[in-house]
Design a protein around this motif. Sequence first.
Motif, PDB file in Angstrom:
ATOM      1  N   LEU A   1      -6.979  -3.558  -3.984  1.00 44.76           N
ATOM      2  CA  LEU A   1      -5.919  -2.787  -4.819  1.00 44.76           C
ATOM      3  C   LEU A   1      -5.940  -3.142  -6.362  1.00 44.76           C
ATOM      4  O   LEU A   1      -5.882  -2.519  -7.362  1.00 44.76           O
ATOM      5  CB  LEU A   1      -4.779  -2.804  -4.349  1.00 44.76           C
ATOM      6  CG  LEU A   1      -4.424  -2.012  -3.044  1.00 44.76           C
ATOM      7  CD1 LEU A   1      -2.970  -2.117  -2.553  1.00 44.76           C
ATOM      8  CD2 LEU A   1      -4.661  -0.644  -3.183  1.00 44.76           C
TER       9      LEU A   1
ATOM     10  N   TRP B   1       1.842   2.087  -3.423  1.00 43.93           N
ATOM     11  CA  TRP B   1       0.808   2.046  -4.451  1.00 43.93           C
ATOM     12  C   TRP B   1       0.669   3.632  -4.459  1.00 43.93           C
ATOM     13  O   TRP B   1      -0.218   4.197  -3.689  1.00 43.93           O
ATOM     14  CB  TRP B   1      -0.444   1.348  -4.004  1.00 43.93           C
ATOM     15  CG  TRP B   1      -1.694   1.433  -4.904  1.00 43.93           C
ATOM     16  CD1 TRP B   1      -2.864   2.080  -4.640  1.00 43.93           C
ATOM     17  CD2 TRP B   1      -1.709   1.217  -6.247  1.00 43.93           C
ATOM     18  NE1 TRP B   1      -3.533   2.217  -5.763  1.00 43.93           N
ATOM     19  CE2 TRP B   1      -3.128   1.932  -6.768  1.00 43.93           C
ATOM     20  CE3 TRP B   1      -0.928   0.580  -7.387  1.00 43.93           C
ATOM     21  CZ2 TRP B   1      -3.516   1.523  -8.079  1.00 43.93           C
ATOM     22  CZ3 TRP B   1      -1.459   0.380  -8.599  1.00 43.93           C
ATOM     23  CH2 TRP B   1      -2.506   0.979  -9.069  1.00 43.93           C
TER      24      TRP B   1
ATOM     25  N   LYS C   1       0.767  -1.317  -0.066  1.00 42.47           N
ATOM     26  CA  LYS C   1      -0.011   0.137  -0.045  1.00 42.47           C
ATOM     27  C   LYS C   1       0.980   1.352   0.061  1.00 42.47           C
ATOM     28  O   LYS C   1       0.559   2.224  -0.803  1.00 42.47           O
ATOM     29  CB  LYS C   1      -0.890  -0.177   1.165  1.00 42.47           C
ATOM     30  CG  LYS C   1      -1.908  -0.776   0.889  1.00 42.47           C
ATOM     31  CD  LYS C   1      -2.900  -0.714   2.149  1.00 42.47           C
ATOM     32  CE  LYS C   1      -4.141  -1.661   2.354  1.00 42.47           C
ATOM     33  NZ  LYS C   1      -5.435  -1.481   3.418  1.00 42.47           N
TER      34      LYS C   1
ATOM     35  N   ARG D   1       3.472  -1.566  -9.746  1.00 44.90           N
ATOM     36  CA  ARG D   1       2.701  -2.118 -10.832  1.00 44.90           C
ATOM     37  C   ARG D   1       2.235  -3.349 -10.620  1.00 44.90           C
ATOM     38  O   ARG D   1       0.932  -3.789 -10.842  1.00 44.90           O
ATOM     39  CB  ARG D   1       3.242  -1.821 -12.275  1.00 44.90           C
ATOM     40  CG  ARG D   1       3.535  -0.419 -12.455  1.00 44.90           C
ATOM     41  CD  ARG D   1       2.231   0.246 -12.466  1.00 44.90           C
ATOM     42  NE  ARG D   1       2.364   1.603 -12.993  1.00 44.90           N
ATOM     43  CZ  ARG D   1       1.444   2.618 -12.866  1.00 44.90           C
ATOM     44  NH1 ARG D   1       0.277   2.474 -12.411  1.00 44.90           N
ATOM     45  NH2 ARG D   1       1.845   3.896 -13.276  1.00 44.90           N
TER      46      ARG D   1
ATOM     47  N   PRO E   1      -0.622   5.749  -7.390  1.00 45.75           N
ATOM     48  CA  PRO E   1      -1.304   6.141  -8.806  1.00 45.75           C
ATOM     49  C   PRO E   1      -1.181   7.510  -9.501  1.00 45.75           C
ATOM     50  O   PRO E   1      -1.178   7.522 -10.374  1.00 45.75           O
ATOM     51  CB  PRO E   1      -2.533   5.567  -8.732  1.00 45.75           C
ATOM     52  CG  PRO E   1      -3.041   5.749  -7.430  1.00 45.75           C
ATOM     53  CD  PRO E   1      -1.901   5.549  -6.486  1.00 45.75           C
TER      54      PRO E   1
ATOM     55  N   LEU F   1      -3.708  -2.329  -9.660  1.00 43.72           N
ATOM     56  CA  LEU F   1      -2.461  -3.069  -9.080  1.00 43.72           C
ATOM     57  C   LEU F   1      -2.772  -4.484  -9.541  1.00 43.72           C
ATOM     58  O   LEU F   1      -3.822  -5.084  -9.396  1.00 43.72           O
ATOM     59  CB  LEU F   1      -2.301  -2.945  -7.797  1.00 43.72           C
ATOM     60  CG  LEU F   1      -1.171  -3.980  -7.203  1.00 43.72           C
ATOM     61  CD1 LEU F   1       0.265  -3.441  -7.732  1.00 43.72           C
ATOM     62  CD2 LEU F   1      -1.114  -3.809  -5.696  1.00 43.72           C
TER      63      LEU F   1
ATOM     64  N   CYS G   1       5.417   4.146  -8.567  1.00 44.14           N
ATOM     65  CA  CYS G   1       4.076   3.376  -8.302  1.00 44.14           C
ATOM     66  C   CYS G   1       4.045   1.941  -8.504  1.00 44.14           C
ATOM     67  O   CYS G   1       4.758   1.468  -9.622  1.00 44.14           O
ATOM     68  CB  CYS G   1       2.889   3.994  -8.810  1.00 44.14           C
ATOM     69  SG  CYS G   1       1.322   3.074  -8.707  1.00 44.14           S
TER      70      CYS G   1
END
Length: 525
Positions: free
Chosen positions: A515, A476, A473, A492, A478, A520, A490
């Motif tokens: 996610l 992540w 998290k 992927r 975006p 993701l 970020c």
Amino acid sequence: MWQPYHFSPEGINRIRRDSPTVADAEKDLADYDTEIVRLETTISALKHKRTHLERYLANCRSLLSPIRRLPLEILTLVFLYLCREPIKEFGISDFDIALPAFDLSQVCAIWREVALNTPAIWSNVLFDLKKRFCFQQKINLSHSLIRLCLERSSQVPLNLTLSPDFDMDTDSDRYATFHEVLRPTSHRWRSLTISPHTDNIASLWSQITDLSSLESLEVAVETLELLSGSSSILCQASHLHSLHLSSFYDLIDSTDPPRPFPWAQISTLSFSWLPSDIYLPILCECPNLTNLFLWHPCGSDSEDRTDLITLDRLNHWEFNFYWIETLNSDIFSMLTAPALKHLTIAMSRLFARAPIDCTKSETRWPLDIFSKFAARSRFSLTTLCIDSPIAESDFLSLLRLFPDLTELDITEPYSYHKVITDNFLNGLHPTRLTGDSFEDRSTTPCIPRLLHLSLYVHAGSPFRPETLIEMVKSRWIPDPLYSSQVGIACLRSIKVIGDKRATEEPLTYKPLMELEKVGLRVEIL
């Protein structure tokens, strides 16, 4: 029609007075038997028709199955994939030879037609010249199959495995078979494997006149010395670019690279069981090397080299070893690879099961050697695969040497020393969540450009799924603008393979699945 009576005295007297009743009963019984026979015959006929209909339906379903609708072009690609590996030996039991191309051609008429019209699947040929008195029928059978493979392979390039014998002479039938059957096809040899090493191979090699299609060669160093000494034909193999060298006999007379040989055109080079005083001089002769595979390097008794080896075009390197001490070998101290992008460091599975404590000085990774290697090469490594015991703090320190990493693959070793721990995963967290007692105290984010993370774990992994989820998290991000501001790419994709908790407790990785819904890529296998 006969009616039943109670067997009272009056009933018995009535039967006696009405004698036709017995005859009616007997007639009715016969009629019942006739009807039963008729019905049984009808049932038998219906069962037969049902069985016939079932077979017809099964055939229809078979004809309508997805494999029947597969375009022949796709089926051809499947065949090519199944038959892609060169044949190293015939798996023969009671003279039953299992070869992929032959198996595929015996499934059905359509598959046989496709197999016979795909010459490439018949291009893997093993020519066994070993003299086995108890298996002479096997030898004759294999030679017949070789002729059949050569015939069906048409003119496509061949992948040839040659197994010479130690006592073979030029008068033997096996030599004559080689001379008559295989030698005329040398212009079609795409890959050639010669095993084991024998001095008699020189007599065969001297007969070869054309290797214009040869791309890959796999031999022992001792054999290559003989081949180069008996003929210069390899120098005329203009397409040769891949070489696999090994040694199991300790018969190498010289540490100089075999000559004459077109070392400058080799782009893929593999070493197995070779000491550094053999493979390092060879590396010096390969300026255009792009792929290097070093398997189980051996120690050397010679004096240490002092000159550096620069491989300006080396892009992919795989290093596989038995003992962690091997990481201190000359190769990392002597090599400079400014174009290196992909690095794999793996420990043999046989020894990875041994108890190894990577916190002890004698079994810790030589981070100083790797640091000097990275500083000297100044490469931008993008892919790192680790399959070896390593202390968690050493691992994070190692990753900090490669800030340009975008892909990280970690395979948990079988030994009791685990790599993927809570402290390690917290170390990948951009905001540093490791405890005060953790050795790695760096405050800079680890591998800030990471895009793809793959974790191969085993039963009893010490990390908590919550720690992994929190780390994912944290990476992540975006929003491209915010990602650029914080300096963290970020993430992927995340792949976790082998964690039994995912199947025992389906909700364990539910936050990651959430996610996945927003972009993701998540694989929990």
